[in-house]
Each structure stands twice: as structure tokens, then as C-alpha cells.
Enzyme design. Structure first.
Site, short mmCIF file in Angstrom:
data_model
loop_
_atom_site.label_atom_id
_atom_site.label_comp_id
_atom_site.label_asym_id
_atom_site.label_seq_id
_atom_site.Cartn_x
_atom_site.Cartn_y
_atom_site.Cartn_z
N ARG A 1 83.33 53.80 91.58
CA ARG A 1 84.21 53.20 92.59
C ARG A 1 84.40 51.71 92.34
O ARG A 1 85.35 51.11 92.82
CB ARG A 1 83.61 53.40 93.98
CG ARG A 1 83.53 54.85 94.39
CD ARG A 1 83.03 55.01 95.79
NE ARG A 1 83.78 54.15 96.70
CZ ARG A 1 83.47 54.04 97.99
NH1 ARG A 1 82.44 54.70 98.48
NH2 ARG A 1 84.17 53.28 98.79
N LYS B 1 87.99 44.41 92.52
CA LYS B 1 88.20 45.54 93.47
C LYS B 1 88.46 44.99 94.88
O LYS B 1 89.39 45.40 95.56
CB LYS B 1 86.96 46.42 93.49
CG LYS B 1 86.91 47.41 94.66
CD LYS B 1 85.70 48.31 94.63
CE LYS B 1 84.51 47.71 95.33
NZ LYS B 1 84.50 47.88 96.79
N ASN B 2 87.64 44.02 95.30
CA ASN B 2 87.72 43.55 96.69
C ASN B 2 88.85 42.55 96.92
O ASN B 2 89.02 42.07 98.04
CB ASN B 2 86.36 42.98 97.13
CG ASN B 2 85.32 44.08 97.21
OD1 ASN B 2 85.66 45.27 97.13
ND2 ASN B 2 84.07 43.72 97.34
N ARG C 1 78.42 49.63 109.45
CA ARG C 1 79.77 49.14 109.14
C ARG C 1 80.73 49.23 110.35
O ARG C 1 81.77 49.84 110.28
CB ARG C 1 80.36 49.89 107.95
CG ARG C 1 79.46 50.07 106.75
CD ARG C 1 79.11 48.79 106.02
NE ARG C 1 80.21 48.12 105.38
CZ ARG C 1 80.65 48.38 104.15
NH1 ARG C 1 80.10 49.35 103.48
NH2 ARG C 1 81.66 47.71 103.62
N CYS D 1 77.82 53.93 106.07
CA CYS D 1 77.56 54.37 104.69
C CYS D 1 76.10 54.02 104.37
O CYS D 1 75.35 53.60 105.25
CB CYS D 1 78.52 53.70 103.71
SG CYS D 1 78.23 51.94 103.60
N ASP E 1 76.66 41.62 97.56
CA ASP E 1 77.04 42.64 96.58
C ASP E 1 76.33 42.46 95.24
O ASP E 1 76.48 43.29 94.35
CB ASP E 1 78.56 42.63 96.35
CG ASP E 1 79.29 43.15 97.56
OD1 ASP E 1 80.52 42.98 97.63
OD2 ASP E 1 78.63 43.72 98.45
#
Ligand code: EPZ
Length: 410
Positions: free
Chosen positions: A389, A11-12, A110, A105, A297
């Protein structure tokens, strides 16, 4: 749990590479793209800017030859705060960009101060217009030397993208070293950019006049998804084979799992196996840090695993200021965790008991699944949209390796 899991594209990595397709005044074909909500959102943003997008399974084709807008729709930017990585690409290609300020978030404020300060250093005019809109303009960005206060992944990506069309050379010092940064450099150079140093902490970008080509690029595997499923197998005393991984990208994750007592082997061609017998050992200290350190993460997932270990572990979160909120949910299962600021102390317990839990962020949600798999009885997790997500059909993937998990329409 036991069985084989094929790890999808990262994803990243795919998100910044999708942003980078805006710099290619031609067609970019991306392979090994994960099917995730955030990728759908990014595709919607690119379409809103005038790109023609075709998705066939894990392949995404982006034709960015006719951009028609430089404004990122607010509803889409709000849905995915990491859309801010489009800033540099749109600015470089269109000379201006409108985007709503990304909110904070669950895991922290952030801020994007480093992104904006770097773009201003390159000659951009930044207007933090009222009601949360941001307008950045620059006729022609000027290459310069930039020192990041912190090796921010997003700021590094935005500067790389903005610098591709800047006048002269841009140097980024204290750049992020994540594998996703190297993947972005690989894509951009294939398209005709001139970038070197990704992964080293000092990145050099020579501005070019135009990038117009047709290229194909395969996205690197998702090291966090691989680590998440390995942690789930370790927590449940299972055995798992993950394929399609890059062993070097998950070295720090595997190091922690080995220290917990898991038997781990790796083979040519991106195959890693894990065996976890009996009770895992605690970890006296795990500190998250930028790559190649232990990834933030993976912090929630390793804490979930440690709740059942035979002793006390300490986890320190150095990257985000508020990334232990999910532990409130783990306490409902009977976990023994105390959080003071950026430090969590986890005392292993013999059993966890199923309960109703609420996911509020992507990796915290993954941690709730891991803990639920090790608990007695049934655990119901709401907020699965957060988990979707970053994990493709998580219940299907885990069911195939023996987990008793199903999606319940709420
Ligand atoms: C990327 O976020 C990832 N997201 C995050 O993954 C990951 O946790 C993070 O990098 C760190 O590895 C994507 O790649 C889409 P940062 P990013 O800028 O770029 C502070 C997931 O679960 N900071 O490296 O936003 C910031 O507040 C997500 O997949 C500033 O202060 O992370 C944080 O404390 C979660 N000012 C630290 O730096 C800035 O201008 C690291 O943030 C920018 C960042």
C-alpha cells in the site's frame, strides 16, 4: 546494501491531491504519482463518482467535469480508510456526500470527530446514519474560523477542500504543517483556489465560485519511503544514495540517523548519501510528533534499526495510541523490546535470527523487512499486501541495492 534508489512521489501527497481533483471541473494531470494499491483504490473511487481517469506510468489524468454520484462505494471506502479525505471535496462540489464510517486499524481508532465538527461549523448537516453510513449535506458551506484540537493532517486537508467553494473566508488554526499540506495548497492554487499559509500552522482559504481548468502538477517526493530505505541501509551497515528527495522534508529523520553514527551528506538536486560503518549507537530518546518533528510514520522503522544498536534506546509514540503492535513480531527474531503504553524500550542485541513474521500494517511491515535484512538466516513475512500500500515493488527496489529479498507467492 549499497547502490542508488530513486525516491517515488509521496503516497500521502497524491491521495489528498487526487481528492482535490474533484474540485476541478476540468482536467488535472498529476505527475510523479507512485504506483501503489492505495492510489489504485483512490482512482477507483474517483471513477465511481463519475471521473474519467487515465494512468500512464507515473502520470494520472483526471477529468472531473461530469460527476455522476456523491456516494463513495462502501467496499472501496473500507479498503482504504484514508478515503475519508474525499469527504470535503465531494461535499463542496455536490452539496452532499455518502460514505461509510472509516473503521479503525492496526495503529489506532482513527476517529474523524475533528473532520465532522469542522464541517458542521461550516454549516454542514452530518447524519451518522445507522449501519455505519455517514451522510453530510450542505447547500452552501460558510467560511469560518476553525481551531483544531490537534494538528490533524486529514482534518486539515478536508477543511481546505471543503472551504474552496465556501462563502467567504475560512481560517484553520493549529493546522497540520506537513509538506503534503503544502503540496495540496500548491495544487489547489494552481487550479484557481485562493489558499495561503500551508506549512505555517494557520491556513487561510478564500472561497471561489468555480474551478474549471486544465492543470499539471508534480507530486512531491515521499519522505517516508526515503527515510525507510535510509534506515534499512543504516541497519545493515551499508551505504546508500537516495535521489529525488527534498532534504528539508527529511531533516528530523536524518538527525536521528546521524545520532546513531551514520555519515550523511546531501547535494544539490535532491541527493542524499548515507554510510553506516560498524555497530550503530542507541538513541536515548526519540519522540514522534507532528511535522517538523520526528514522523510517526518512521517510528517502526527506527525501532527495527535500534534492535541491533550497542545499548538501550527509548521511543515514545505521541501521535497514535496503539502503534507498537508490530514489536510482537520483532520479538520472534530475538529482539529485546518492552512496551509500556506509548513508550518502547529497546535493548540492542548482538544478533537477530530469521523467523516467520506477519505484517499487519504498512509501516510495521516495513520495519519487519528492515529487521529481517539484519537477521541471520531467512525471515518470511506474510501480509505483504499491507506493505504494497505504501512501497512500490519493495523487493525489487531493495534487491537492486544488494538485499537478499524476494516475493514468494503465498
Ligand atoms: C495521515 O493520517 C497519514 N495518512 C498517516 O500516514 C500519518 O501517520 C498521519 O497523517 C500523521 O502524520 C495519510 O496522509 C493518508 P491525523 P491521518 O488525522 O490524517 C487523531 C501512513 O503510514 N485524530 O493527523 O489519519 C488520530 O486518531 C499513514 O502513511 C482524532 O482524534 O492522521 C491520531 O491519533 C498512517 N480525530 C492523530 O489525531 C480526528 O478527527 C493524528 O491523526 C482526526 C484525527
Amino acid at each position: 546494501m549499497s547502490g542508488i534508489i530513486e525516491v517515488p512521489g509521496a503516497k500521502n501527497a497524491v491521495l489528498p491531491v487526487l481528492a482535490a481533483t474533484l474540485l476541478n471541473n476540468g482536467t488535472s494531470i498529476l505527475e510523479n504519482c507512485p504506483e501503489l494499491d492505495d492510489v489504485l483504490t483512490m482512482n477507483e473511487i474517483l471513477s465511481a463518482l463519475g471521473c474519467k481517469i487515465k494512468r500512464k506510468g507515473s502520470q494520472i489524468e483526471v477529468d472531473a467535469s461530469q460527476l455522476t454520484s456523491s456516494s463513495i462505494p462502501e467496499v472501496l471506502a473500507k479498503r482504504m480508510r484514508s478515503s475519508i479525505i474525499i469527504l470535503g471535496a465531494v461535499l463542496a462540489r455536490c452539496g452532499e456526500v455518502h460514505v461509510s464510517y472509516p473503521g479503525g486499524c492496526e495503529i489506532g481508532m482513527r476517529p474523524i470527530d475533528m473532520h465532522l465538527r469542522a464541517l458542521e461549523q461550516m454549516g454542514a448537516e452530518v447524519d451518522g446514519l445507522n449501519h455505519g453510513m455517514l451522510r453530510v449535506r450542505a447547500k452552501k458551506l460558510q467560511g469560518c474560523e476553525i481551531l483544531l484540537d490537534y494538528p490533524s493532517v486529514g482534518a486539515t486537508e478536508n477543511i481546505m477542500l471543503a472551504a474552496c467553494y465556501a462563502e467567504g473566508e475560512t481560517l484553520i488554526r493549529n493546522a497540520a504543517k506537513e509538506p503534503e499540506i503544502e503540496d495540496l495548497q500548491a495544487f489547489l492554487n494552481k487550479a484557481g483556489a485562493m489558499i495561503s499559509g500551508a506549512g505555517s500552522g494557520v491556513i487561510k482559504i478564500h472561497g471561489v465560485s468555480e474551478i474549471k481548468t486544465q492543470i499539471t502538477h508534480k507530486i512531491i517526493p515521499d519522505r517516508i519511503v526515503a527515510g525507510t530505505y535510509l534506515a534499512a541501509a543504516a541497519a545493515t551497515g551499508g551505504s546508500l544514495v537516495v535521489t529525488g528527495v527534498d532534504y528539508d522534508h527529511i531533516g528530523s529523520i536524518l538527525y536521528c540517523l546521524k545520532r546513531c553514527g551514520c555519515k550523511i551528506k546531501h547535494y544539490q538536486g535532491g541527493v542524499v548519501t548515507l554510510e553506516a560503518e560498524g555497530r550503530l549507537k542507541p538513541l536515548d530518546l526519540v519522540r514522534t510528533s507532528p511535522y517538523p518533528g520526528f514522523p510517526t510514520d518512521m517510528q517502526p522503522q527506527i525501532v527495527a534499526l535500534l534492535t541491533r544498536c550497542s545499548g538501550t534506546s527509548v521511543v515514545v509514540e505521541t501521535v497514535f495510541e496503539n502503534r507498537f503492535r508490530y514489536t510482537e513480531q520483532l520479538l520472534k527474531l530475538g529482539a529485546d523490546i518492552s512496551v509500556q503504553g506509548r513508550t518502547a524500550i529497546i535493548r540492542g542485541v548482538d544478533t537477530l535470527r530469521g523467523a516467520d513474521l506477519e505484517a499487519r500494517d504498512l509501516r510495521g511491515g516495513a520495519a519487519l523487512i528492515i529487521a529481517g535484512l539484519t537477521a541471520e538466516g531467512e525471515t518470511r513475512i506474510s501480509g505483504v499486501n499491507y506493505i504494497d500500500r505504501g512501497y512500490e515493488r519493495v523487493e525489487r527496489v531493495l534487491s537492486k541495492v544488494g538485499a537478499q529479498i524476494r516475493r514468494v507467492e503465498d
